[in-house]
Design an enzyme around this catalytic site. Structure first.
Site, PDB file in Angstrom:
ATOM      1  N   ASP A 138      -6.109  -4.315   0.640  1.00 29.93           N
ATOM      2  CA  ASP A 138      -7.092  -4.483   1.729  1.00 29.93           C
ATOM      3  C   ASP A 138      -7.699  -5.874   1.720  1.00 29.93           C
ATOM      4  OD1 ASP A 138      -8.292  -1.212   0.902  1.00 29.93           O
ATOM      5  OD2 ASP A 138      -7.085  -1.734   2.648  1.00 29.93           O
ATOM      6  N   GLU A 173       0.820  -1.226   0.000  1.00 35.14           N
ATOM      7  CA  GLU A 173       0.000   0.000   0.000  1.00 35.14           C
ATOM      8  C   GLU A 173       0.847   1.267   0.000  1.00 35.14           C
ATOM      9  OE1 GLU A 173      -2.722   0.427   3.314  1.00 35.14           O
ATOM     10  OE2 GLU A 173      -3.491   2.315   2.536  1.00 35.14           O
ATOM     11  N   THR A 187      -5.809   2.022   9.569  1.00 36.13           N
ATOM     12  CA  THR A 187      -4.918   3.095  10.057  1.00 36.13           C
ATOM     13  C   THR A 187      -5.689   4.128  10.871  1.00 36.13           C
ATOM     14  OG1 THR A 187      -3.350   2.836   8.237  1.00 36.13           O
ATOM     15  CG2 THR A 187      -3.367   4.964   9.345  1.00 36.13           C
ATOM     16  N   ILE A 194      -0.731  -1.757   7.706  1.00 40.31           N
ATOM     17  CA  ILE A 194      -1.742  -1.521   8.750  1.00 40.31           C
ATOM     18  C   ILE A 194      -3.085  -1.356   8.037  1.00 40.31           C
ATOM     19  CG2 ILE A 194      -2.611  -0.012  10.562  1.00 40.31           C
ATOM     20  CD1 ILE A 194       0.180   0.791  11.279  1.00 40.31           C
ATOM     21  N   ASP A 195      -3.942  -2.359   8.180  1.00 40.36           N
ATOM     22  CA  ASP A 195      -5.306  -2.205   7.652  1.00 40.36           C
ATOM     23  C   ASP A 195      -6.165  -1.755   8.834  1.00 40.36           C
ATOM     24  OD1 ASP A 195      -7.087  -2.297   5.493  1.00 40.36           O
ATOM     25  OD2 ASP A 195      -8.027  -4.063   6.362  1.00 40.36           O
ATOM     26  N   ASP A 243      -0.780  -4.964   3.065  1.00 43.01           N
ATOM     27  CA  ASP A 243      -1.318  -3.787   3.746  1.00 43.01           C
ATOM     28  C   ASP A 243      -0.695  -3.787   5.135  1.00 43.01           C
ATOM     29  OD1 ASP A 243      -4.641  -2.329   4.042  1.00 43.01           O
ATOM     30  OD2 ASP A 243      -2.719  -1.753   4.935  1.00 43.01           O
TER      31      ASP A 243
END
Ligand SMILES: O=P([O-])([O-])O[C@@H]1[C@@H](O)[C@H](O)[C@@H](O)[C@H](O)[C@@H]1O
Ligand SMILES: [Mg+2]
Ligand SMILES: [Mg+2]
Length: 281
Positions: free
Chosen positions: A220, A70, A95, A92-93, A90
């Site tokens: 995601d 990402e 954030t 940090i999915d 990803d």
């Protein structure tokens, strides 16, 4: 036959757990919040640090593999899926959840070969729940098998969705039109974990019958897509037909019946595909 990808999946689980420790430690520290496509599309130094940690660690073990990350894409790298072994990351999915210490934050790592997801790892690090799936070998949470809900009645179903990061009036109108239509079916509840990956794991776990969203990105949903199907669920486009993980539109459900019932109520629109425009637009 040699199992080509088990060592890669084992590495993904190990590096996701390590990344989760970094995220947990930074939860109350990382206050440098930046924005990307809109004032509510947030990114932090921890997102960037975790993605670099994962990519560096994978490159050491699998130097020929490719990456779609990402934050690398946000920095201008391409987002084109080839047949080559590709890690779809990803870091940090969720954030926005991370910034607000809302306790649903995941590291999502999908692995694709010949444009097919071979394994998916979603680590809900604040819950310490490691969701995993290998193609054809089932889906698990901390080693326990996952199975989607057997509910067939939409009026006894729970739905998950998100408002996304666009605040364009025409987009918000479509999102609320879908939400109103679905609420008035009526469904028993609508929830959002704040992260596509965890929403998909909730479908795989049988807690939610269906998750839909327009505006997601391939990073995601890549890992969650396999976790859903290996738990017995289905994936569709929001207008029916096959899902395209690059299309930024997804329905993940316990069954085709429930998916098609929700699709009837969605006011569809098509954001720019992941593999067409630079992600900063
Ligand atoms: O940005 P991020 O936290 O990795 O990912 C988030 C997605 O998981 C979520 O489904 C979407 O609604 C948010 O706008 C955001 O894109
Ligand atoms: Mg995400
Ligand atoms: Mg993210």
């Amino acid at each position: 036959m040699a199992d080509l990808w088990q060592s890669a999946m084992d590495h993904a689980v190990a590096v996701a757990r390590k990344a989760g420790q970094v995220v947990g430690k930074a939860l109350h520290d990382d206050r440098k919040v930046m924005t990307k496509s809109s004032s509510v599309d947030l990114v932090t130094q921890t997102d960037q640090k975790v993605e670099q940690l994962i990519i560096r660690s994978v490159k050491e073990k699998f130097p020929t593999h490719r990456f779609i990350g990402e934050e690398s894409v946000a920095a201008g790298e391409s987002c084109v899926l080839t047949d080559e072994p590709t890690w779809i990351i990803d870091p940090i999915d969720g954030t926005t959840n991370f910034v607000h210490t809302f306790p649903f934050v995941a590291i999502s790592i999908g692995f694709s070969v010949n444009k097919e997801v071979e394994f998916g790892v979603v680590y809900s690090c604040l819950e310490d729940k490691m969701f995993t799936a290998r193609r054809g070998r089932g889906a698990f949470c901390n080693g326990a098998p996952l199975q989607v809900s057997e509910q067939t009645d939409i009026k006894q179903s729970m739905v998950a969705t998100e408002f996304g990061s666009s605040r364009a009036p025409e987009t918000v109108e479509k999102i609320f039109c879908s939400l109103r239509n679905i609420l008035c079916i009526p469904v028993q509840g609508v929830r959002g974990a704040g992260t596509a990956a965890i929403n998909m794991c909730l479908v795989a776990s049988g807690c939610v019958e269906v998750y839909y969203e327009i505006g997601t990105h391939v990073w995601d949903v890549a890992a969650g897509s396999l976790i859903v199907t290996e738990a017995g669920g289905v994936l569709m486009d929001v207008e029916g037909g096959d899902v395209d993980l690059m299309s930024r539109k997804i329905v993940a459900a316990n069954s085709k019946t429930i998916a098609e019932r929700i699709i009837e109520e969605i006011a569809a629109f098509s954001p720019p595909r992941d593999d067409v425009l630079p992600q900063h637009q």
